[in-house]
Design a protein around this motif. Structure first.
Motif, PDB file in Angstrom:
ATOM      1  N   MET A 139       0.838  -1.191   0.000  1.00 57.33           N
ATOM      2  CA  MET A 139       0.000   0.000   0.000  1.00 57.33           C
ATOM      3  C   MET A 139       0.876   1.245   0.000  1.00 57.33           C
ATOM      4  O   MET A 139       1.873   1.319   0.729  1.00 57.33           O
ATOM      5  N   ARG A 140       0.490   2.213  -0.782  1.00 56.82           N
ATOM      6  CA  ARG A 140       1.213   3.485  -0.828  1.00 56.82           C
ATOM      7  C   ARG A 140       0.404   4.532  -0.075  1.00 56.82           C
ATOM      8  O   ARG A 140      -0.819   4.642  -0.269  1.00 56.82           O
ATOM      9  N   VAL A 141       1.063   5.295   0.791  1.00 49.70           N
ATOM     10  CA  VAL A 141       0.386   6.322   1.585  1.00 49.70           C
ATOM     11  C   VAL A 141       1.125   7.645   1.430  1.00 49.70           C
ATOM     12  O   VAL A 141       2.335   7.726   1.688  1.00 49.70           O
ATOM     13  N   THR A 142       0.396   8.684   1.008  1.00 43.10           N
ATOM     14  CA  THR A 142       0.924  10.042   0.924  1.00 43.10           C
ATOM     15  C   THR A 142       0.298  10.852   2.043  1.00 43.10           C
ATOM     16  O   THR A 142      -0.935  10.903   2.154  1.00 43.10           O
ATOM     17  N   MET A 143       1.129  11.486   2.879  1.00 44.54           N
ATOM     18  CA  MET A 143       0.627  12.130   4.089  1.00 44.54           C
ATOM     19  C   MET A 143       1.021  13.605   4.152  1.00 44.54           C
ATOM     20  O   MET A 143       2.121  13.970   3.729  1.00 44.54           O
ATOM     21  N   THR A 144       0.131  14.420   4.679  1.00 47.11           N
ATOM     22  CA  THR A 144       0.432  15.813   4.986  1.00 47.11           C
ATOM     23  C   THR A 144      -0.288  16.182   6.270  1.00 47.11           C
ATOM     24  O   THR A 144      -1.461  15.841   6.448  1.00 47.11           O
ATOM     25  N   SER A 145       0.413  16.879   7.181  1.00 43.50           N
ATOM     26  CA  SER A 145      -0.197  17.365   8.419  1.00 43.50           C
ATOM     27  C   SER A 145       0.350  18.757   8.695  1.00 43.50           C
ATOM     28  O   SER A 145       1.569  18.949   8.749  1.00 43.50           O
ATOM     29  N   VAL A 146      -0.554  19.732   8.867  1.00 45.53           N
ATOM     30  CA  VAL A 146      -0.168  21.129   9.012  1.00 45.53           C
ATOM     31  C   VAL A 146      -0.828  21.704  10.266  1.00 45.53           C
ATOM     32  O   VAL A 146      -2.044  21.568  10.443  1.00 45.53           O
ATOM     33  N   PRO A 147      -0.058  22.347  11.144  1.00 44.61           N
ATOM     34  CA  PRO A 147      -0.670  22.961  12.328  1.00 44.61           C
ATOM     35  C   PRO A 147      -1.564  24.137  11.945  1.00 44.61           C
ATOM     36  O   PRO A 147      -1.459  24.685  10.842  1.00 44.61           O
ATOM     37  N   PRO A 164       3.315  -0.644   6.273  1.00 49.09           N
ATOM     38  CA  PRO A 164       2.990  -1.132   4.928  1.00 49.09           C
ATOM     39  C   PRO A 164       1.546  -1.571   4.721  1.00 49.09           C
ATOM     40  O   PRO A 164       1.053  -1.533   3.588  1.00 49.09           O
ATOM     41  N   THR A 165       0.837  -1.953   5.784  1.00 50.11           N
ATOM     42  CA  THR A 165      -0.530  -2.461   5.600  1.00 50.11           C
ATOM     43  C   THR A 165      -1.585  -1.644   6.344  1.00 50.11           C
ATOM     44  O   THR A 165      -2.736  -2.075   6.422  1.00 50.11           O
ATOM     45  N   ALA A 166      -1.228  -0.472   6.862  1.00 51.02           N
ATOM     46  CA  ALA A 166      -2.214   0.293   7.631  1.00 51.02           C
ATOM     47  C   ALA A 166      -1.839   1.770   7.677  1.00 51.02           C
ATOM     48  O   ALA A 166      -0.658   2.129   7.568  1.00 51.02           O
ATOM     49  N   ALA A 167      -2.858   2.608   7.855  1.00 55.34           N
ATOM     50  CA  ALA A 167      -2.662   4.042   8.043  1.00 55.34           C
ATOM     51  C   ALA A 167      -3.546   4.508   9.191  1.00 55.34           C
ATOM     52  O   ALA A 167      -4.638   3.969   9.408  1.00 55.34           O
ATOM     53  N   HIS A 190      -3.531   9.797   2.262  1.00 50.38           N
ATOM     54  CA  HIS A 190      -4.131   9.313   1.015  1.00 50.38           C
ATOM     55  C   HIS A 190      -3.520   7.961   0.692  1.00 50.38           C
ATOM     56  O   HIS A 190      -2.316   7.849   0.455  1.00 50.38           O
ATOM     57  N   CYS A 191      -4.357   6.933   0.663  1.00 52.91           N
ATOM     58  CA  CYS A 191      -3.897   5.554   0.481  1.00 52.91           C
ATOM     59  C   CYS A 191      -4.263   5.063  -0.915  1.00 52.91           C
ATOM     60  O   CYS A 191      -5.439   5.115  -1.318  1.00 52.91           O
ATOM     61  N   THR A 192      -3.278   4.593  -1.650  1.00 52.16           N
ATOM     62  CA  THR A 192      -3.497   4.033  -2.981  1.00 52.16           C
ATOM     63  C   THR A 192      -2.714   2.718  -3.090  1.00 52.16           C
ATOM     64  O   THR A 192      -2.010   2.332  -2.172  1.00 52.16           O
ATOM     65  N   ASP A 193      -2.860   2.052  -4.247  1.00 58.91           N
ATOM     66  CA  ASP A 193      -2.198   0.747  -4.444  1.00 58.91           C
ATOM     67  C   ASP A 193      -2.480  -0.162  -3.248  1.00 58.91           C
ATOM     68  O   ASP A 193      -1.559  -0.629  -2.557  1.00 58.91           O
ATOM     69  N   LEU A 194      -3.742  -0.395  -2.992  1.00 62.56           N
ATOM     70  CA  LEU A 194      -4.143  -1.117  -1.787  1.00 62.56           C
ATOM     71  C   LEU A 194      -3.823  -2.604  -1.913  1.00 62.56           C
ATOM     72  O   LEU A 194      -4.648  -3.426  -2.321  1.00 62.56           O
ATOM     73  N   ARG A 195      -2.618  -2.935  -1.523  1.00 62.18           N
ATOM     74  CA  ARG A 195      -2.168  -4.328  -1.520  1.00 62.18           C
ATOM     75  C   ARG A 195      -1.515  -4.635  -0.190  1.00 62.18           C
ATOM     76  O   ARG A 195      -1.006  -3.746   0.468  1.00 62.18           O
TER      77      ARG A 195
END
Length: 265
Positions: A1-9, A24-27, A258-263
């Protein structure tokens, strides 16, 4: 699984009370709640500590217990973090730190999800409209306190009293449920599962990021998913900040995974 993350105060230089992380398998997205006068006397650690401890504990548990349900893992994480400061802090006080939770897990060809509190999770389905997973109970309860809050000065003793009364609705029947000191709250989470083949992706958002849709109504969820695919999470948060500025609304910490390629291989 691919996860793209952003967190802004909420503001530059301010501590971010959100947490986001992935294995690899959770967000996981955690949105800490606090900010009350006198909270330091109740818990010396603070909201950021609680949110990050809870998120980190969940990320440690999720890869090692694929056969256990998400509510069971969240309950264990709540109990572990509560035990870490039970002897030094008044963990049961209504203004002690708490948090909302969103979890996505991929295992054995199945996607499991969990939402506790007012975070939002959106499943990008292959052959249907996006499925929005949310827990409206806090919003519903808060609505009844809004007239009283608007009638008094922000920061006044009466304003703080009303907020404390609102917080007293946490983790009880007829109120709303969040991660705090009672692991049984995890059983109240909104959960679900589906085959990986039914999804092209998923997105987890704190309520500071989801407000582009559910507060400002400047986009719908298909539009958000399209922006995420083309420009990534930072663009969504950029648009949230613009909407807050135009509406003269106080900014909030904003977090997206944002989670993509859910494997799961």
């Amino acid at each position: 699984m691919r996860v793209t993350m952003t967190s802004v105060p909420a503001r530059p230089g301010r501590v971010n009370e959100d947490f986001v992380g992935a294995v690899p398998t959770a967000a996981v997205v955690i949105d800490g709640a606090g900010g009350f006068a006198g909270a330091d006397a109740v818990c010396r650690h603070g909201v950021t500590w609680y949110a990050h401890r809870l998120g980190g504990t969940l990320l440690g548990l999720l890869p090692l217990a694929q056969g256990r349900s998400l509510p069971a893992l969240l309950a264990e994480a709540i109990e572990q973090v509560t035990d870490e400061h039970r002897d030094t802090c008044d963990v049961a006080d209504p203004i002690s730190p708490s948090a909302t939770v969103a979890i996505l897990r991929v295992s054995g060809g199945i996607v499991d999800h969990l939402v506790l509190g007012d975070s939002v999770l959106v499943l990008d389905r292959t052959d249907a409209a996006p499925l929005v997973v949310s827990d409206p109970r806090e919003v519903v309860v808060s609505r009844s306190y809004l007239p009283a809050l608007q009638a008094v000065a922000e920061g006044s003793d009466e304003h703080r009293r009303i907020l404390r009364d609102l917080r007293a609705n946490r983790n009880r029947r007829g109120g709303f449920w969040v991660a705090k000191d009672d692991p049984r709250a995890a059983d109240e989470a909104v959960t679900g599962r589906c085959p990986i083949s039914e999804l092209t992706g998923a997105v987890l958002l704190s309520n500071g990021a989801s407000r582009l849709v559910d507060r400002f109504r400047l986009a719908d969820w298909p539009a958000v998913l399209a922006v995420l695919a083309s420009h990534g999470p930072a663009e969504i948060i950029h648009r949230v900040r613009g909407a807050e500025a135009r509406a003269a609304v106080a900014a909030d910490d904003a977090t997206i995974a944002h989670c993509t390629d859910l494997r799961d291989d």
